[in-house]
Scaffold this active site. Sequence first.
Site, PDB file in Angstrom:
ATOM      1  N   ASP A  66       0.841  -1.183   0.000  1.00  0.00           N
ATOM      2  CA  ASP A  66       0.000   0.000   0.000  1.00  0.00           C
ATOM      3  C   ASP A  66       0.883   1.243   0.000  1.00  0.00           C
ATOM      4  OD1 ASP A  66      -2.459   1.412   0.244  1.00  0.00           O
ATOM      5  OD2 ASP A  66      -1.945   1.780   2.329  1.00  0.00           O
ATOM      6  N   THR A 100      -0.460   4.850  -4.770  1.00  0.00           N
ATOM      7  CA  THR A 100       0.772   4.560  -5.496  1.00  0.00           C
ATOM      8  C   THR A 100       0.746   5.235  -6.859  1.00  0.00           C
ATOM      9  OG1 THR A 100       0.791   2.426  -4.401  1.00  0.00           O
ATOM     10  CG2 THR A 100       2.333   2.730  -6.192  1.00  0.00           C
TER      11      THR A 100
END
Length: 535
Positions: A66, A100
């Site tokens: 994550d 991301t």
Amino acid sequence: MASLSMAPVNIFRHGADEEKAETARLSSFVGAIAIGDLVKSTLGPKGMDKILLSGGKGGTVTVTNDGATILKAIGVDNPAAKVLVDMSKVQDDEVGDGTTSVTVLAAELLREAELLIARKIHPQTIISGWRKATLAAREALRDAAADHSNDPARFQEDLLNISRTTLSSKLLTHHKDHFAKLAVDAVMRLKGSGNLEAIHVIKKLGASLTDSYLDEGFLLDKKIGVNQPKRLENANILIANTGMDTDKIKIFGSRVRVDSTAKVAEIELAEKQKMKEKVDRILKHGINCFINRQLIYNYPEQLFAQAGVMAIEHADFAGVERLALVTGGEITSTFDHPELVKLGRCKLIEEVMIGEDTLIHFSGVAMGEACTVVLRGATQQILDEAERSLHDALCVLAQTVKEPRTVYGGGCSEMLMAKVVSDLANRTPGKEAAAMESFAKALRMLPTIIADNAGYDSADLVAQLRAAHQDNKTTFGLNMSNGTIGDMVELGITESFQVKRQMLLSASEAAEMILRVDNIIKAAPRKRVPDHHPC
Ligand SMILES: *[C@@H]1O[C@H](CO)[C@@H](O)[C@H](O)[C@H]1NC(C)=O
Ligand SMILES: *[C@@H]1O[C@H](CO)[C@@H](O)[C@H](O)[C@H]1NC(C)=O
Ligand SMILES: *[C@@H]1O[C@H](CO)[C@@H](O)[C@H](O)[C@H]1NC(C)=O
Ligand SMILES: *[C@@H]1O[C@H](CO)[C@@H](O)[C@H](O)[C@H]1NC(C)=O
């Protein structure tokens, strides 16, 4: 004309420091690109995970892919890197996913900017080109977005596909059908309120991920007091935060002087009497269940047992807050006015077994949408990462219920935006065109990285994708099952429009902000002034 030659003048206080244009920009680029490079290997369904070791004694191990979690854990010193870390936090808070992608896109934009600056294109020209590019990309994305919210069955399928897409880049990818359905069921219970507070996730070691399930109602990981009813129907619940430990008087800490043990017994008796009165006042509320945030000692426990009341002690703060929320009660600490206290209600309280543990289950609670996800897994790391993944999926789904438009994933949306921006660049005269083209290139880097992370020939795949989009096959993206390109409609790789748009806007804003920098000024460390004011 005589030129004055001067020694450089330092206008800063001792200890303050300045980096000028070229070096400042260079250090910004280096910092931001390093952050992008750090997280980019986690992008996409075949991205890698990272292990985060927290320093110090008893350091914890976190395995995650994550972006937000990784960036939160690293301490950065570079100011531009900090901007990107903050931006990913905002993305995480606002839309819950795409942390991301947003970081990688911003870093790729800056990588392109570095090349443009080397070609002597002024930062303001780049910024103006990027702004037009962002606008065009945003419009293209909006035009491509589909809204199926007026067809419930179709929309449900959209949600399921979005959930699956979100989970496919995370730990839960191998069980994505199971968890996608679980997440959609949980969010559908909310009936559009989008209040994720009502979904409680508890983690129980043991069994395997696929044994995780969604439970109607609320689970509290506590014990019911001895000799008290283990099952209650139509419960009236008083939720309290009060001390119930005065039956053991703290002789040693206090300044009571006694000359005999008889006196001690007398004091103890008086304390007991006080406690009994307190319990009586609590019972006056007409309750059959009492839940306290603090401990309940033996004597009051006995009193509750005699009155046939279920008493649960030491429920942690989050547990009590959530319990109050879902049962519609209020947390109370005084008991003098029973008529003013809002009691919590539920149809049934009973003990249930999960694995080896006994938990207390509240069903038929006042807040009908409340539910609990019970996560099972073999290690704490798996459970933690599963919770993070599930949380992202829940956030994205709650978003989608509010803003039902969807776009296609698998690099499809990025290619679509890149094409529009490229077309715009072709129609634009001057140096701005170069900035736009570099924007398109940065967008195309996302599918490139996703393909690279899976070990596919990214240059070839992205070239094929470009050709497909040129051919008006605007729903084509990466087929990650065998490294080909394919139609995202067939594959069901759907994403939330909101998440994609936020990614585009945040990344271009952050990149622009970093590009504007031509000076980095470090404040002088504050000197301690020797006076009485501690500041
Ligand atoms: C793609 O669509 C545009 C406009 O709809 C059209 O002008 C163009 O000819 C199409 N290209 C191909 C290859 O079909
Ligand atoms: C995937 O690609 C490989 C080699 O390109 C091929 O041998 C294999 O049959 C393909 N698998 C599927 C399911 O298409
Ligand atoms: C995706 O790739 C798999 C494996 O090669 C193939 O079976 C499937 O038909 C492809 N799907 C699309 C939509 O191209
Ligand atoms: C959802 O995904 C499936 C494939 O998993 C696909 O067949 C279906 O068309 C998708 N549904 C929507 C509404 O896009």
